[in-house]
Design a protein around this motif. Structure first.
Motif, PDB file in Angstrom:
ATOM      1  N   ASP A 131       0.711  -1.145   0.391  1.00 27.99           N
ATOM      2  CA  ASP A 131      -0.334   0.351  -0.019  1.00 27.99           C
ATOM      3  C   ASP A 131       0.987   1.070   0.298  1.00 27.99           C
ATOM      4  O   ASP A 131       0.180   2.262  -0.265  1.00 27.99           O
ATOM      5  CB  ASP A 131      -0.747   0.089   1.257  1.00 27.99           C
ATOM      6  CG  ASP A 131      -1.977  -0.872   1.614  1.00 27.99           C
ATOM      7  OD1 ASP A 131      -2.111  -1.609   0.030  1.00 27.99           O
ATOM      8  OD2 ASP A 131      -2.732  -1.144   2.352  1.00 27.99           O
ATOM      9  N   ALA A 132       2.394   1.227   0.522  1.00 23.68           N
ATOM     10  CA  ALA A 132       3.217   2.273   0.426  1.00 23.68           C
ATOM     11  C   ALA A 132       3.223   3.309  -0.846  1.00 23.68           C
ATOM     12  O   ALA A 132       3.139   4.445  -0.586  1.00 23.68           O
ATOM     13  CB  ALA A 132       3.728   1.835   1.299  1.00 23.68           C
ATOM     14  N   SER A 133       3.793   2.223  -1.457  1.00 22.02           N
ATOM     15  CA  SER A 133       3.823   3.161  -2.804  1.00 22.02           C
ATOM     16  C   SER A 133       3.529   2.594  -4.301  1.00 22.02           C
ATOM     17  O   SER A 133       3.910   0.968  -3.897  1.00 22.02           O
ATOM     18  CB  SER A 133       5.321   3.842  -2.531  1.00 22.02           C
ATOM     19  OG  SER A 133       6.155   3.351  -2.866  1.00 22.02           O
ATOM     20  N   PRO A 134       3.322   2.793  -5.612  1.00 22.64           N
ATOM     21  CA  PRO A 134       3.335   1.711  -6.425  1.00 22.64           C
ATOM     22  C   PRO A 134       5.088   0.807  -6.604  1.00 22.64           C
ATOM     23  O   PRO A 134       5.483  -0.416  -6.813  1.00 22.64           O
ATOM     24  CB  PRO A 134       3.189   2.573  -7.512  1.00 22.64           C
ATOM     25  CG  PRO A 134       2.985   3.570  -7.274  1.00 22.64           C
ATOM     26  CD  PRO A 134       3.020   3.723  -6.208  1.00 22.64           C
ATOM     27  N   ARG A 135       5.982   2.165  -6.299  1.00 21.45           N
ATOM     28  CA  ARG A 135       7.728   1.473  -6.552  1.00 21.45           C
ATOM     29  C   ARG A 135       7.818   0.351  -5.678  1.00 21.45           C
ATOM     30  O   ARG A 135       7.708  -1.017  -6.395  1.00 21.45           O
ATOM     31  CB  ARG A 135       8.398   2.486  -6.244  1.00 21.45           C
ATOM     32  CG  ARG A 135       9.807   1.878  -6.620  1.00 21.45           C
ATOM     33  CD  ARG A 135      10.795   3.655  -6.361  1.00 21.45           C
ATOM     34  NE  ARG A 135      11.757   2.688  -6.563  1.00 21.45           N
ATOM     35  CZ  ARG A 135      13.083   3.554  -6.265  1.00 21.45           C
ATOM     36  NH1 ARG A 135      13.105   4.957  -5.830  1.00 21.45           N
ATOM     37  NH2 ARG A 135      14.344   2.871  -6.272  1.00 21.45           N
ATOM     38  N   LEU A 136       7.045   1.130  -3.994  1.00 29.50           N
ATOM     39  CA  LEU A 136       7.838  -0.809  -3.222  1.00 29.50           C
ATOM     40  C   LEU A 136       6.566  -2.339  -3.666  1.00 29.50           C
ATOM     41  O   LEU A 136       6.613  -3.413  -3.852  1.00 29.50           O
ATOM     42  CB  LEU A 136       7.010   0.005  -1.479  1.00 29.50           C
ATOM     43  CG  LEU A 136       8.314  -0.006  -1.544  1.00 29.50           C
ATOM     44  CD1 LEU A 136       7.365   1.244   0.638  1.00 29.50           C
ATOM     45  CD2 LEU A 136       9.287  -0.291  -0.722  1.00 29.50           C
ATOM     46  N   ARG A 137       5.800  -1.421  -4.037  1.00 29.65           N
ATOM     47  CA  ARG A 137       4.987  -2.945  -4.291  1.00 29.65           C
ATOM     48  C   ARG A 137       5.372  -3.816  -5.382  1.00 29.65           C
ATOM     49  O   ARG A 137       4.845  -4.623  -5.980  1.00 29.65           O
ATOM     50  CB  ARG A 137       3.118  -2.658  -4.744  1.00 29.65           C
ATOM     51  CG  ARG A 137       1.788  -3.291  -5.387  1.00 29.65           C
ATOM     52  CD  ARG A 137       0.453  -2.897  -5.747  1.00 29.65           C
ATOM     53  NE  ARG A 137       0.857  -1.900  -6.771  1.00 29.65           N
ATOM     54  CZ  ARG A 137       0.407  -0.801  -6.799  1.00 29.65           C
ATOM     55  NH1 ARG A 137       0.213   0.189  -5.221  1.00 29.65           N
ATOM     56  NH2 ARG A 137       0.252   0.308  -7.413  1.00 29.65           N
ATOM     57  N   ARG A 138       5.523  -2.911  -7.020  1.00 32.00           N
ATOM     58  CA  ARG A 138       6.268  -3.670  -7.499  1.00 32.00           C
ATOM     59  C   ARG A 138       7.791  -4.571  -7.095  1.00 32.00           C
ATOM     60  O   ARG A 138       7.854  -5.757  -7.779  1.00 32.00           O
ATOM     61  CB  ARG A 138       6.787  -2.714  -8.184  1.00 32.00           C
ATOM     62  CG  ARG A 138       5.210  -2.312  -9.584  1.00 32.00           C
ATOM     63  CD  ARG A 138       5.855  -1.038 -11.004  1.00 32.00           C
ATOM     64  NE  ARG A 138       6.305  -0.052 -10.836  1.00 32.00           N
ATOM     65  CZ  ARG A 138       5.394   1.298 -10.528  1.00 32.00           C
ATOM     66  NH1 ARG A 138       4.084   0.755 -10.786  1.00 32.00           N
ATOM     67  NH2 ARG A 138       5.800   2.254 -10.340  1.00 32.00           N
ATOM     68  N   GLY A 139       8.153  -3.552  -6.285  1.00 28.66           N
ATOM     69  CA  GLY A 139       9.621  -4.566  -5.971  1.00 28.66           C
ATOM     70  C   GLY A 139       9.383  -6.116  -4.868  1.00 28.66           C
ATOM     71  O   GLY A 139       9.689  -6.486  -5.186  1.00 28.66           O
ATOM     72  N   LEU A 140       7.952  -5.991  -4.619  1.00 31.78           N
ATOM     73  CA  LEU A 140       7.584  -6.548  -3.909  1.00 31.78           C
ATOM     74  C   LEU A 140       7.331  -7.606  -4.686  1.00 31.78           C
ATOM     75  O   LEU A 140       7.958  -9.002  -4.155  1.00 31.78           O
ATOM     76  CB  LEU A 140       6.597  -6.142  -2.241  1.00 31.78           C
ATOM     77  CG  LEU A 140       6.051  -7.227  -1.847  1.00 31.78           C
ATOM     78  CD1 LEU A 140       7.629  -7.759  -1.053  1.00 31.78           C
ATOM     79  CD2 LEU A 140       4.704  -6.601  -0.750  1.00 31.78           C
TER      80      LEU A 140
END
Length: 241
Positions: A131-140
């Motif tokens: 939920d934090a950011s699109p960048r973190l989501r894609r990295g996860l």
């Protein structure tokens, strides 16, 4: 939502495929943030084996499903994967299905799916990252969930897609036909049309195992119909004798 459709693959009947969508992929916080589009072969041609490992009923048999041993099943699953990709590219889906990725019920997913307080805490943390950011989501997604496999990698590389599907194929939980009906002269048949086991007096089978092949739908109602029909046949034969 669920739909049946026809692959159009040579030699396969109509409505031989199915596609389903779920809004929650698992019980935990991370799963509640992930929707799933799943596709499967509704009329499979691959066949496996069931072998007894002992004479006791307490010893489970050895079951080998032999997934994708028939080329038609593998090719239609790859076709189904590409079909989902085309759906995700439609405006109505691409605007709401953010960062789609290929998923599999692998060992790690099964481990995290167990209902435990540890898994709840772990997936709560991962959900916060999503939920934090699109960048973190894609990295996860890339580093933790998919091990680097992406949709574009799979659709652009036939060998990669074939390998991915063969490594991750799972059942649709409707196995049948291990004791199929047929004539006594048929070496692959186990019972006659009345459910009597060939060569064994006084033994009948009245469940999904007598079906000649897995039906193109859920097996619940067909199995009830088989049982009711063979129960009537058994009672009628008993009155005659």
């Amino acid at each position: 939502m669920h739909a049946r459709y026809s692959s159009g693959y040579e030699g396969c009947p109509s409505t031989d495929m199915a596609i389903s969508t779920v809004a929650k992929s698992s019980w935990h916080p991370l799963g509640r943030r992930l929707g799933t589009l799943a596709v499967w072969v509704n009329r499979s041609y691959s066949t496996g084996t069931v072998a007894l490992k002992g004479s006791s009923h307490k010893i489970e048999p050895e079951v080998d499903f032999n997934w994708l041993s028939d080329k038609r099943d593998a090719e239609r699953l790859k076709q189904g994967f590409r079909f989902i990709v085309r759906l995700l590219q439609q405006d109505s889906l691409s605007s709401v299905a953010l960062d789609p990725f290929p998923s599999a019920l692998n060992a790690r997913a099964k481990l995290v799916s167990k209902v435990t307080s540890t898994n709840y805490a772990l997936t709560s943390f991962l959900a916060l990252l999503m939920d934090a950011s699109p960048r973190l989501r894609r990295g996860l997604i890339r580093r933790v969930i998919t091990d680097g496999d992406s949709i574009s990698d799979l659709v652009n590389d036939e060998k990669h897609l074939d390998r991915y599907i063969r490594q991750n194929v799972i059942p649709s939980w409707h196995p049948t036909s291990t004791c199929r009906m047929g004539a006594a002269a048929d070496p692959g048949a186990v019972t006659d049309p009345s459910g009597r086991v060939h060569g064994i007096l006084g033994l009948r089978i009245a469940d999904a195992s007598v079906m000649p092949f897995c039906p193109r739908a859920n097996t619940n109602i067909p199995t009830i119909m088989v049982a009711e029909k063979l129960a009537d046949t058994t009672l009628r034969d008993g009155r005659r004798s």
